[in-house]
Design a protein around this motif. Structure first.
Motif: not given
Length: 284
Positions: A209-213
């Protein structure tokens, strides 16, 4: 046959128009060289960004992220990049046809317009104009793309729209430009067979989630910026071709009118000589 005076007036008018189109062609040629360099430098990055994100997600499985899911809203945001000026052949109409002749129903489209020509055409046809960024196309910078990207991404995450598209003209070379409508979000993950997935697994650090955000907003903004740069180069290329064609047509019309003028002049001289001779014979 038109009189010599009418032909001369027509020639003067066409000569004036030809001078204008020739000057506009030269201006477009100079602008094209600058825009072409920027497009050639930007296009590989945009293409690589698109390919990288698509490949990365296609190697991933069971990812639950808002950017990868279609929202419940049936509204679709379309970022439409055209020009603020005309006299560019079919450059602007080719982009608007992607919507007017496309498969997306008009009532589902929200237009984020970049360029007054496209905005005016679509507004006249009853399309909803959600935002107008026409001034951006004059001198596009990455900050402009970030602002537009943030606007549509906010609308997407708030479920005001369910999909995001980009309509622009892809710059291939000086004489070749291709209108495109590409889907930005949700990203469609290309399915691969199980053997490929086992060979090339994708791991995320930190969490998915952090990467895609972080990376997907950059992906969207990069594609918008790349579309802006390619559109500017395509616009100047299209205008250069249109003005070159107009100049050539003016030269052909002038040649034809010169021939008609000479014929009319010859006919007038012949008639005057005939009248003089006839008058002399009558006196004798």
């Amino acid at each position: 046959m038109a009189s010599m005076r009418d032909i001369q007036r027509r020639k003067t008018s066409i000569q004036s128009t030809g001078q204008i189109t020739k000057a506009m062609k030269l201006v477009s040629t100079v602008k094209l060289q600058k825009a072409k360099t920027r497009a050639e430098h930007t296009k590989p990055y945009s293409d690589a960004m698109y390919a990288t994100i698509s490949e990365m997600l296609s190697r991933s499985s069971n990812i639950d992220h808002p950017y990868l899911k279609k929202g419940s809203s049936n509204k679709k945001a379309v970022i439409v990049i055209t020009s603020n000026r005309g006299l560019a052949g079919g450059y602007n109409t080719n982009i608007t046809k992607l919507l007017t002749n496309g498969e997306i129903p008009k009532e589902q489209i929200q237009v984020y317009a970049i360029g007054r020509k496209g905005k005016d055409i679509l507004a006249r046809r009853g399309y909803e104009i959600a935002a107008d960024y026409s001034d951006v196309i004059n001198e596009p910078i990455y900050q402009d793309a970030r602002e537009i990207g943030k606007k549509v991404l906010d609308a997407f995450t708030q479920n005001e729209i369910g999909e995001i598209y980009l309509a622009y003209t892809s710059f291939k070379n000086t004489v070749s430009h291709e209108p495109k409508l590409i889907k930005l979000l949700p990203i469609e993950i290309e399915k691969k067979d199980q053997a490929q997935e086992r060979q090339i697994p994708m791991n995320y650090e930190p969490e998915e989630e952090e990467v895609l955000d972080e990376i997907i907003p950059k992906y969207v903004c990069s594609l918008i910026y790349g579309g802006l740069i390619e559109a500017v180069a395509s616009e100047n290329g299209a205008r250069m071709q249109a003005m070159d064609s107009a100049t050539s047509n003016a030269e052909e019309m002038l040649a034809d009118l010169s021939l008609k003028y000479n014929r009319a002049r010859q006919s007038s001289i012949t008639q005057e000589l005939t009248e003089i001779i006839a008058g002399a014979e009558a006196i004798n």
